[in-house]
Design a protein around this motif. Structure first.
Motif: not given
Length: 84
Positions: A7-31
């Motif tokens: 659980e500590q590893a999960f929370l640590r990874d969660l905080v680490k990921a939230s501090r990273q820059k995110i990238h949103a990729v817009k795309w069209t699904d097969r439907d």
């Protein structure tokens, strides 16, 4: 905090990921549905690498990836209950 190691590893990874820059990729699904996928920095680098190698855009790569069948999980064994 008094938490199990996993659980500590999960929370640590969660905080680490939230501090990273995110990238949103817009795309069209097969439907034809419009999608937006949020990627971490390592994920977008890997997506760019694959798209570059195939000489297509990230958006096209995700559209094509939507056609990849989902891996089937092995069937679960039947539950063993207390039979009296």
């Amino acid at each position: 905090m008094d938490l199990p190691d996993d659980e500590q590893a999960f929370l640590r990874d969660l905080v680490k990921a939230s501090r990273q820059k995110i990238h949103a990729v817009k795309w069209t699904d097969r439907d034809g549905s419009k999608r937006q996928t949020v990627l971490s920095q390592p994920e977008v680098v890997r997506l760019n690498t694959i798209a570059s190698r195939l000489r297509i855009s990230k958006e096209e790569l995700l559209r094509q990836a939507a056609h990849i069948p989902v891996a089937k999980l092995p069937p679960k064994p039947p539950a063993v209950g207390n039979q009296e």
